[in-house]
Enzyme design. Structure first.
Site, PDB file in Angstrom:
ATOM      1  N   GLY A  51       0.831  -1.248  -0.014  1.00 35.73           N
ATOM      2  CA  GLY A  51       0.101  -0.158  -0.042  1.00 35.73           C
ATOM      3  C   GLY A  51       1.088   1.137   0.068  1.00 35.73           C
ATOM      4  O   GLY A  51       1.859   1.165  -0.709  1.00 35.73           O
ATOM      5  N   SER A  90       3.282   3.222   2.663  1.00 35.00           N
ATOM      6  CA  SER A  90       3.902   3.015   4.005  1.00 35.00           C
ATOM      7  C   SER A  90       3.630   3.837   4.978  1.00 35.00           C
ATOM      8  O   SER A  90       3.463   3.974   6.162  1.00 35.00           O
ATOM      9  CB  SER A  90       5.342   2.347   3.824  1.00 35.00           C
ATOM     10  N   CYS A 114       6.090  -5.401   0.210  1.00 41.42           N
ATOM     11  CA  CYS A 114       5.983  -4.058  -0.453  1.00 41.42           C
ATOM     12  C   CYS A 114       6.152  -3.006   0.999  1.00 41.42           C
ATOM     13  O   CYS A 114       7.093  -2.871   1.596  1.00 41.42           O
ATOM     14  CB  CYS A 114       5.194  -3.753  -1.460  1.00 41.42           C
ATOM     15  N   ARG A 174      12.934   2.941  -0.263  1.00 38.78           N
ATOM     16  CA  ARG A 174      11.678   3.125  -0.792  1.00 38.78           C
ATOM     17  C   ARG A 174      11.672   3.646  -2.220  1.00 38.78           C
ATOM     18  O   ARG A 174      12.560   4.397  -2.580  1.00 38.78           O
ATOM     19  CB  ARG A 174      10.881   4.187   0.271  1.00 38.78           C
ATOM     20  N   ILE A 217       5.282  -2.914  -7.545  1.00 41.31           N
ATOM     21  CA  ILE A 217       4.588  -1.523  -7.789  1.00 41.31           C
ATOM     22  C   ILE A 217       5.139  -0.571  -6.831  1.00 41.31           C
ATOM     23  O   ILE A 217       5.003  -0.586  -5.671  1.00 41.31           O
ATOM     24  CB  ILE A 217       2.945  -1.903  -7.380  1.00 41.31           C
ATOM     25  N   HIS A 242       4.415  -8.356  -4.872  1.00 48.35           N
ATOM     26  CA  HIS A 242       3.038  -8.504  -4.469  1.00 48.35           C
ATOM     27  C   HIS A 242       2.505  -9.820  -4.788  1.00 48.35           C
ATOM     28  O   HIS A 242       1.934 -10.042  -5.653  1.00 48.35           O
ATOM     29  CB  HIS A 242       2.151  -7.580  -5.137  1.00 48.35           C
ATOM     30  N   GLU A 284       0.518 -11.657  -3.440  1.00 46.92           N
ATOM     31  CA  GLU A 284      -0.982 -11.609  -3.319  1.00 46.92           C
ATOM     32  C   GLU A 284      -1.907 -11.067  -4.528  1.00 46.92           C
ATOM     33  O   GLU A 284      -3.092 -11.329  -4.798  1.00 46.92           O
ATOM     34  CB  GLU A 284      -1.837 -10.869  -2.087  1.00 46.92           C
TER      35      GLU A 284
HETATM   36  N1  GLN Z   1       5.895   3.217  -2.503  1.00 42.92           N
HETATM   37  C1  GLN Z   1       4.961   2.561  -1.557  1.00 42.92           C
HETATM   38  C2  GLN Z   1       5.630   2.800  -0.344  1.00 42.92           C
HETATM   39  O1  GLN Z   1       6.686   3.705  -0.172  1.00 42.92           O
HETATM   40  C3  GLN Z   1       4.809   0.933  -1.470  1.00 42.92           C
HETATM   41  C4  GLN Z   1       4.185   0.501  -2.698  1.00 42.92           C
HETATM   42  C5  GLN Z   1       3.501  -0.908  -2.502  1.00 42.92           C
HETATM   43  O2  GLN Z   1       3.370  -1.104  -1.425  1.00 42.92           O
HETATM   44  N2  GLN Z   1       2.990  -1.169  -3.490  1.00 42.92           N
HETATM   45  O3  GLN Z   1       5.207   2.799   0.863  1.00 42.92           O
END
Ligand code: GLN
Length: 191
Positions: A46, A48, A77, A104, A133, A170, A172
């Protein structure tokens, strides 16, 4: 096996579906008391920073930290970022329980999302279709950390430290349940 999925933001529904497909009991975790009686926990992908802020708001940081210090916990992620000891940013709330240094948004703007077939240690049946992603990467891992997967240039995308598992991609979001199986096996091995 009762597994919680942190359900503040991000791809938690997909993890719950994957766990149920594998016959595990899966519950959403939004408040500290939802951790009671869980055997294991998944922290989903998601954003963070958002997950961190919401975790502070709901009083979850310390309970999650305590849980992850002793019980099987897997971060995907953003979840990997949340578990890491070092993300090079002081202001962002994290659990800081896994001995990995994470960068990140490691792939910058150009190829911030991509897919690749990569070997993951501990998975039988060939390469895993990894989906990244705006993914992080582990740039360094501590002594007790086993690297389970890396890119051609050596940057780490999957790692295990005892009862902790982290993946930059990911699982999932695919129909392949082998990483979830790996995590459930890891969780079952715990006394
Ligand atoms: N770029 C998001 C972050 O820094 C992580 C992306 C993801 O969980 N798909 O939290």
């Amino acid at each position: 096996m009762k597994v919680g999925v942190l359900a503040l933001q991000g791809a938690f529904i997909e993890h719950i579906k994957a766990l149920r497909e594998l016959g595990a009991e899966a519950v959403e975790v939004r408040l500290p008391e939802h951790l009671d009686g869980l055997d294991a926990l998944i922290i989903p992908g998601g954003e963070s920073t958002t997950i961190g802020k919401l975790a502070v708001t709901y009083g979850l940081i310390e309970p999650l930290r305590e849980f992850a210090q002793s019980k099987p916990t897997w971060g995907t992620c953003a979840g990997m970022i949340f578990l890491a000891k070092d993300i090079g940013i002081d202001r962002q709330p994290i659990l800081g329980v896994m001995d990995i240094t994470v960068n990140r948004n490691a792939f910058g703007r150009q190829i911030d999302s991509f897919e690749a077939d990569l070997p993951i240690k501990g998975l039988e049946g060939g390469d895993f279709h990894t989906i990244f992603i705006r993914a992080p990467i582990a740039t360094a891992v501590g002594e007790g950390v086993e690297v389970l997967g890396a890119l051609d240039d050596g940057r780490v995308i999957a790692a295990r430290q005892g009862h902790l598992l982290a993946t930059a991609f990911h699982p999932e979001l695919t129909a392949d349940r082998r990483v979830h199986q790996l995590f459930l096996r890891l969780a079952e091995d715990r006394p």
